[in-house]
Scaffold this active site. Sequence first.
Site, PDB file in Angstrom:
ATOM      1  N   TYR A  82       0.852  -1.105   0.057  1.00  0.00           N
ATOM      2  CA  TYR A  82      -0.019  -0.107  -0.076  1.00  0.00           C
ATOM      3  C   TYR A  82       0.908   1.360   0.153  1.00  0.00           C
ATOM      4  O   TYR A  82       0.496   2.313  -0.686  1.00  0.00           O
ATOM      5  CB  TYR A  82      -0.808   0.195   1.317  1.00  0.00           C
ATOM      6  N   PHE A 139      -6.232  19.559 -25.167  1.00  0.00           N
ATOM      7  CA  PHE A 139      -6.845  18.430 -25.368  1.00  0.00           C
ATOM      8  C   PHE A 139      -8.447  18.436 -24.840  1.00  0.00           C
ATOM      9  O   PHE A 139      -8.343  19.150 -23.711  1.00  0.00           O
ATOM     10  CB  PHE A 139      -6.093  17.176 -24.971  1.00  0.00           C
ATOM     11  N   ASP A 140      -9.304  17.636 -25.435  1.00  0.00           N
ATOM     12  CA  ASP A 140     -10.531  17.912 -24.770  1.00  0.00           C
ATOM     13  C   ASP A 140     -10.745  17.555 -23.344  1.00  0.00           C
ATOM     14  O   ASP A 140     -11.619  18.229 -22.693  1.00  0.00           O
ATOM     15  CB  ASP A 140     -11.688  16.585 -25.458  1.00  0.00           C
ATOM     16  N   ASP A 174       1.623  19.421 -21.218  1.00  0.00           N
ATOM     17  CA  ASP A 174       0.850  18.105 -21.425  1.00  0.00           C
ATOM     18  C   ASP A 174       1.505  17.143 -22.295  1.00  0.00           C
ATOM     19  O   ASP A 174       1.572  17.340 -23.587  1.00  0.00           O
ATOM     20  CB  ASP A 174      -0.378  18.481 -21.875  1.00  0.00           C
ATOM     21  N   ALA A 192       1.722  14.029 -23.200  1.00  0.00           N
ATOM     22  CA  ALA A 192       1.203  12.510 -23.534  1.00  0.00           C
ATOM     23  C   ALA A 192       2.048  11.875 -24.812  1.00  0.00           C
ATOM     24  O   ALA A 192       2.516  10.710 -24.645  1.00  0.00           O
ATOM     25  CB  ALA A 192      -0.187  12.470 -24.050  1.00  0.00           C
ATOM     26  N   LYS A 219       0.095   6.706 -23.688  1.00  0.00           N
ATOM     27  CA  LYS A 219       0.362   7.037 -24.983  1.00  0.00           C
ATOM     28  C   LYS A 219       2.048   6.821 -25.175  1.00  0.00           C
ATOM     29  O   LYS A 219       2.385   5.630 -25.133  1.00  0.00           O
ATOM     30  CB  LYS A 219       0.273   8.422 -25.360  1.00  0.00           C
ATOM     31  N   HIS A 266     -21.199  11.721 -28.914  1.00  0.00           N
ATOM     32  CA  HIS A 266     -20.533  11.034 -29.882  1.00  0.00           C
ATOM     33  C   HIS A 266     -20.294   9.526 -29.284  1.00  0.00           C
ATOM     34  O   HIS A 266     -20.381   8.742 -30.448  1.00  0.00           O
ATOM     35  CB  HIS A 266     -19.202  11.457 -30.299  1.00  0.00           C
TER      36      HIS A 266
HETATM   37  C1  LIG Z   1      -4.968  11.260 -24.205  1.00  0.00           C
HETATM   38  C2  LIG Z   1      -4.557  12.675 -23.606  1.00  0.00           C
HETATM   39  C3  LIG Z   1      -4.821  13.272 -22.472  1.00  0.00           C
HETATM   40  C4  LIG Z   1      -5.865  12.429 -21.556  1.00  0.00           C
HETATM   41  O1  LIG Z   1      -5.280  11.426 -21.058  1.00  0.00           O
HETATM   42  P1  LIG Z   1      -6.255   9.894 -20.660  1.00  0.00           P
HETATM   43  O2  LIG Z   1      -5.243   9.091 -20.107  1.00  0.00           O
HETATM   44  O3  LIG Z   1      -7.024   9.601 -21.919  1.00  0.00           O
HETATM   45  O4  LIG Z   1      -7.276  10.449 -19.548  1.00  0.00           O
HETATM   46  C5  LIG Z   1      -4.727  14.426 -22.325  1.00  0.00           C
HETATM   47  N1  LIG Z   1      -3.821  15.301 -23.275  1.00  0.00           N
HETATM   48  C6  LIG Z   1      -3.599  14.575 -24.517  1.00  0.00           C
HETATM   49  C7  LIG Z   1      -2.702  15.651 -25.292  1.00  0.00           C
HETATM   50  C8  LIG Z   1      -3.837  13.300 -24.984  1.00  0.00           C
HETATM   51  O5  LIG Z   1      -3.625  12.786 -25.837  1.00  0.00           O
END
Ligand SMILES: *Cc1c(COP(=O)(O)O)cnc(C)c1O
Length: 459
Positions: free
Chosen positions: A72, A124-125, A215, A217, A258, A450
């Site tokens: 833990y 990103f969304d 960010d 990813a 990613k 969607h």
């Molecule tokens: C996928 C992604 C996120 C969010 O990550 P999740 O693992 O899907 O929650 C944030 N920013 C970018 C650029 C992404 O491609």
Amino acid sequence: MELPFAESYRIKMVEPIRRSTRQEREKWIKEAKYNLFNLKSEQVYIDLLTDSGTGAMSDKQWGAIMLGDESYAGASSYYKMKDAIKNILGFDYFLPTHQGRAAENVLYSSILKEGDLVPGNSHFDTTKGHIEFRKAIALDCTIDAAADTQLEIPFKGEMDLNKLEAALKSRDKKDIPCVVLTITNNTAGGQPVSMKNIRETSALCHKYGVLVQIDGARFAENAYFIKTREPEYKDKTIKEITKEMLSYADIMTMSSKKDAIVNMGGFVAFRDEALWRKCQMFCVMNEGFITYGGMSGRDMNALAQGLDEGTEFDTLETRIKQVEYLAAKLDEYGVPYQRPAGGHAIFIDAKKVLTHTPKEEFIAQTLAIELYLEAGIRGVEIGTILADRDPVTRENRYPRLELLRLAIPRRTYTNNHMDVIAAAMKNVYDRRESITRGFVITKELPVMRHFTVELERAH
Ligand SMILES: *Cc1c(COP(=O)(O)O)cnc(C)c1O
């Protein structure tokens, strides 16, 4: 004779996939109400819905999974992840989270307040969602060139420094908790940001006393593009470039699904100890104790190993050359897409393909369905269905671009699959003039429609 390029791995484990008949696909997509999210994965031959969490882990990652420490608190797996984040990314402090959006949630819960401004290069969304949910403003400062699909420039995902400076001047710094620099720029089509732009963005933010959040990813794909497109970096290793890119950031949020090539996981990393402490509470409340957050020990082990492999030149070269291979095939067939090819996906310009389908009948969705019917390939609509309705008027919002995204999972498919994808696109392209009708919505949710929308053929 010059030797051709080949993958930097061989295959030790395989997962069978099955081709289907057009007749079967007609039936399945109808049962799925013409929404590709409703298909069962076994009804799909080549799945390009996303590159998130769909990559193939290596033998070393699977080996690391067996060595996971599920204690833990203070698990050795936590310390493996900590070492990887320190040695490869250069951050002293981090919190593990279950995926990228959870990292955003932990961070923004502690630094964002209502009315704040968060400038960025195409948030990103989920990032935008977390900002807007807190009644703050996500201001897009991406360069204008990113919106022209046929323009070929090496770094099409960059921040426009004039727009950014205007934004930084418009508010007191206490109302701008951070600036988000997304590398690569996913929303603009997986387009990279140069080291020069990262450095200058950071300098500008720091001049105004504002924190820089990367960010990251797809930070490793971004480093590959810097190495191959920014001349002064051609002799640097991906790991050296990575260290420099991230040295300009105060905070990094990461979806490890990613470029860390795991199926689930993420983190938020900090340069400043005090900010890390401030965010701990939201990690404990929403994710888990600070030495595992949203992850199991085995997954932290796989992530640590994945960060190392994902920042090797050969891994990245194999991946990005595969995306370029598909792009070259599409060029040969004249199929229009967002140029140049991005790091993780090809975005087909659906309006340029289906010139006879009315926009009210969902052009990119129609193309996605045609590609599925043609060969069992699942892409995703980035168009009117995704853009959703105007929250006030409830009218459909028609975005400037209707795109069909074909995301390529890491180390998963071979170039033979790319040949099938390109040939299927060509077949659809060749009969494009006969596709005159699209679809109408029969059922939809008030937000994020969607995922669950239901459609039928327009006639
Ligand atoms: C996928 C992604 C996120 C969010 O990550 P999740 O693992 O899907 O929650 C944030 N920013 C970018 C650029 C992404 O491609």
